[in-house]
Design a protein around this motif. Structure first.
Motif, mmCIF file in Angstrom:
data_model
loop_
_atom_site.group_PDB
_atom_site.id
_atom_site.type_symbol
_atom_site.label_atom_id
_atom_site.label_comp_id
_atom_site.label_asym_id
_atom_site.label_seq_id
_atom_site.Cartn_x
_atom_site.Cartn_y
_atom_site.Cartn_z
ATOM 1 N N ILE A 117 0.858 -1.183 0.000
ATOM 2 C CA ILE A 117 0.000 0.000 0.000
ATOM 3 C C ILE A 117 0.893 1.230 0.000
ATOM 4 N N GLU A 118 0.704 2.094 -0.980
ATOM 5 C CA GLU A 118 1.522 3.305 -1.069
ATOM 6 C C GLU A 118 0.934 4.406 -0.195
ATOM 7 N N GLY A 119 1.811 5.124 0.522
ATOM 8 C CA GLY A 119 1.348 6.264 1.285
ATOM 9 C C GLY A 119 1.683 6.183 2.759
ATOM 10 N N VAL A 120 1.179 7.166 3.492
ATOM 11 C CA VAL A 120 1.410 7.267 4.935
ATOM 12 C C VAL A 120 0.069 7.550 5.606
ATOM 13 N N GLU A 121 0.031 7.387 6.931
ATOM 14 C CA GLU A 121 -1.183 7.712 7.666
ATOM 15 C C GLU A 121 -1.429 9.221 7.603
ATOM 16 N N LEU A 122 -2.670 9.601 7.443
ATOM 17 C CA LEU A 122 -3.029 11.014 7.279
ATOM 18 C C LEU A 122 -2.460 11.929 8.373
ATOM 19 N N PRO A 123 -2.455 11.532 9.667
ATOM 20 C CA PRO A 123 -1.940 12.447 10.697
ATOM 21 C C PRO A 123 -0.467 12.809 10.542
ATOM 22 N N LEU A 124 0.266 12.078 9.696
ATOM 23 C CA LEU A 124 1.686 12.381 9.503
ATOM 24 C C LEU A 124 1.918 13.522 8.509
ATOM 25 N N ASN A 129 -3.682 20.442 11.649
ATOM 26 C CA ASN A 129 -3.194 19.156 12.144
ATOM 27 C C ASN A 129 -2.606 19.365 13.536
ATOM 28 N N ASN A 130 -3.309 18.857 14.550
ATOM 29 C CA ASN A 130 -2.806 18.954 15.920
ATOM 30 C C ASN A 130 -3.216 17.709 16.696
ATOM 31 N N ASN A 131 -2.987 17.709 17.995
ATOM 32 C CA ASN A 131 -3.244 16.525 18.820
ATOM 33 C C ASN A 131 -4.721 16.235 19.022
ATOM 34 N N THR A 132 -5.576 17.189 18.721
ATOM 35 C CA THR A 132 -6.999 16.992 18.982
ATOM 36 C C THR A 132 -7.823 16.767 17.718
ATOM 37 N N ARG A 133 -7.352 17.289 16.568
ATOM 38 C CA ARG A 133 -8.141 17.084 15.355
ATOM 39 C C ARG A 133 -7.301 17.290 14.090
ATOM 40 N N ILE A 134 -7.768 16.633 13.033
ATOM 41 C CA ILE A 134 -7.200 16.795 11.692
ATOM 42 C C ILE A 134 -8.308 17.377 10.823
ATOM 43 N N VAL A 162 -9.136 8.502 14.296
ATOM 44 C CA VAL A 162 -9.949 8.154 13.127
ATOM 45 C C VAL A 162 -9.158 8.421 11.847
ATOM 46 N N ALA A 163 -8.474 9.559 11.805
ATOM 47 C CA ALA A 163 -7.679 9.919 10.627
ATOM 48 C C ALA A 163 -6.572 8.899 10.358
ATOM 49 N N SER A 164 -6.105 8.203 11.403
ATOM 50 C CA SER A 164 -5.047 7.195 11.240
ATOM 51 C C SER A 164 -5.503 6.022 10.387
ATOM 52 N N ASN A 165 -6.806 5.849 10.220
ATOM 53 C CA ASN A 165 -7.323 4.776 9.379
ATOM 54 C C ASN A 165 -7.306 5.137 7.898
ATOM 55 N N LEU A 166 -6.864 6.350 7.584
ATOM 56 C CA LEU A 166 -6.744 6.771 6.191
ATOM 57 C C LEU A 166 -5.276 6.790 5.779
ATOM 58 N N THR A 167 -4.967 6.069 4.713
ATOM 59 C CA THR A 167 -3.630 6.121 4.131
ATOM 60 C C THR A 167 -3.686 7.034 2.917
ATOM 61 N N VAL A 168 -2.745 7.971 2.842
ATOM 62 C CA VAL A 168 -2.753 8.939 1.745
ATOM 63 C C VAL A 168 -1.379 8.987 1.089
ATOM 64 N N LEU A 169 -1.382 9.253 -0.201
ATOM 65 C CA LEU A 169 -0.134 9.369 -0.959
ATOM 66 C C LEU A 169 0.121 10.843 -1.255
ATOM 67 N N PRO A 170 1.135 11.438 -0.616
ATOM 68 C CA PRO A 170 1.433 12.857 -0.862
ATOM 69 C C PRO A 170 1.739 13.105 -2.334
ATOM 70 N N ILE A 171 1.271 14.223 -2.837
ATOM 71 C CA ILE A 171 1.519 14.596 -4.224
ATOM 72 C C ILE A 171 2.638 15.632 -4.244
ATOM 73 N N GLU A 172 3.758 15.251 -4.846
ATOM 74 C CA GLU A 172 4.949 16.104 -4.826
ATOM 75 C C GLU A 172 4.822 17.307 -5.754
ATOM 76 N N LYS A 173 4.286 17.054 -6.950
ATOM 77 C CA LYS A 173 4.201 18.163 -7.905
ATOM 78 C C LYS A 173 3.095 19.134 -7.477
ATOM 79 N N GLU A 174 3.205 20.335 -7.958
ATOM 80 C CA GLU A 174 2.242 21.369 -7.571
ATOM 81 C C GLU A 174 0.865 21.061 -8.160
ATOM 82 N N VAL A 175 -0.112 20.978 -7.280
ATOM 83 C CA VAL A 175 -1.483 20.696 -7.695
ATOM 84 C C VAL A 175 -2.394 21.765 -7.117
ATOM 85 N N VAL A 176 -3.273 22.270 -7.932
ATOM 86 C CA VAL A 176 -4.222 23.280 -7.468
ATOM 87 C C VAL A 176 -5.576 22.624 -7.269
#
Length: 344
Positions: free
Chosen positions: A179-186, A225-230, A245-259
């Protein structure tokens, strides 16, 4: 002579009601407990143990017999007896107090996981069952399909690599993609990423994610992004999640500039005085439901506006390609639009 006593009748009525509740209440009713125990044959117990051990080991957690008993919904004696048989058949072994899978046990566990995830893919793509039903239905089917039936199902589905939650589906040789990506809180604030995986366990957290209409493949931008909410913006909506809850989401950061355009939203968020252009249908809309929307004219480039608001809340009627079509909120939330400034 009439012997009818309303008080006695009322007592009998409440007695029968209580008895029926004890017999048939969901999950914990006597009927369901007896049915579950009757159906919990040795094969099902062994396969559930194998799958549970695989998940524990892959998350880096050690498990002993006590932990296993607490995590499975079977009688303690049945689990202990199954573990003894599994040890004799070289599926598991003890490393001090920890219970671990042998190589053969891992292969068997992957076969069960393969069936489960293929079946979830089938339910998502080929049926109208809601996503909160996929897991339980797949849990039942994973014990029923043999290898040939499993391979046939995979072939019919086009040998998919991932299930609808983004979990990798093992191949018939046991290979499994990462699975590509990291946990959302990171992710730091202002990061843009795409959702690649939604963990469906534990159920209580997964239900919170479902309630927010968060979809695989959606782009998001982290704004807090803090200790109480994302907090993040996605498809024209702001979503607030607790970090757990956000830790259950894996997201793939987008390096290139996206609008992420401000005027892109879900159709469910369209107001009565607004007009929009359809830019696509979410990947969450699959199979027959997706084909129906396309046939009705919800295609990229089509202009759309609200034709009639339901005073009771939903469905609303939308005017698209000259036809008024009623959609429920959950259906409209899967259609992505770009709001127009100048109307038609």
């Amino acid at each position: 002579m009439n012997d009818y006593n309303p008080i006695s009748a009322l007592i009998i009525f409440f007695g029968i009601t209580i008895l029926l509740f004890l017999l048939f209440r969901p999950t914990k009713g006597w009927f369901w407990l007896l049915k579950r125990n009757f159906k919990s044959d040795e094969k099902v117990i062994i396969e559930d143990i194998l799958k549970q051990l695989y998940h524990f080991e892959n998350s880096g957690n050690k498990v002993d017999t006590k932990t296993l008993v607490q995590s499975l919904n079977f009688k303690n004696k049945s689990i202990v007896e199954a573990i003894k048989k599994m040890s004799i058949n070289d599926l598991v072994y003890f490393d001090k107090d920890a219970l671990k899978l042998t190589e053969e046990g891992q292969e068997y566990a992957l076969r069960i996981i393969r069936v489960h995830r293929l079946w979830e893919r089938y339910l998502a793509d080929r049926t109208g069952f809601h996503k909160n039903e996929w897991h339980d239905r797949a849990e039942r089917m994973e014990h029923k399909l043999n290898r040939d039936e499993t391979n046939k199902l995979a072939s019919q589905l086009g040998n998919p690599k991932f299930d609808p939650h983004g979990d990798p589906i093992p191949t018939k040789t046991g290979k499994i993609a990462e699975i590509e990506g990291v946990e959302l809180p990171l992710l730091p604030v202002n990061s843009i990423a795409r959702i690649t995986h939604i963990e469906d366990e534990p159920e209580v957290i997964y239900k919170q994610i479902l309630a927010e209409n968060i979809h695989i493949g959606s782009l998001l931008k982290v704004v807090e992004n803090n200790n109480t909410r994302i907090v993040f913006h996605s498809e024209g909506e702001e979503v607030v999640l607790a970090p757990i809850v956000a830790s259950n989401l894996t997201v793939l950061p987008i390096e290139k500039e996206v609008v992420i355009e401000d005027n892109i939203a879900r159709l469910s968020g369209l107001q009565e005085d607004e007009e929009a252009e359809i830019i696509g249908i979410s990947k969450e809309s699959r199979g027959e439901s997706r084909r129906r929307l396309l046939d009705l004219g919800f295609v990229k480039g089509s202009k759309i506006k609200i034709d009639l608001l339901n005073p009771l809340g939903e469905p609303h009627a939308y005017l698209v390609k000259g036809t008024s079509i009623a959609l429920r909120k959950d259906q409209a939330s899967k259609i992505l639009i770009k709001k127009l400034d100048n109307g038609y």
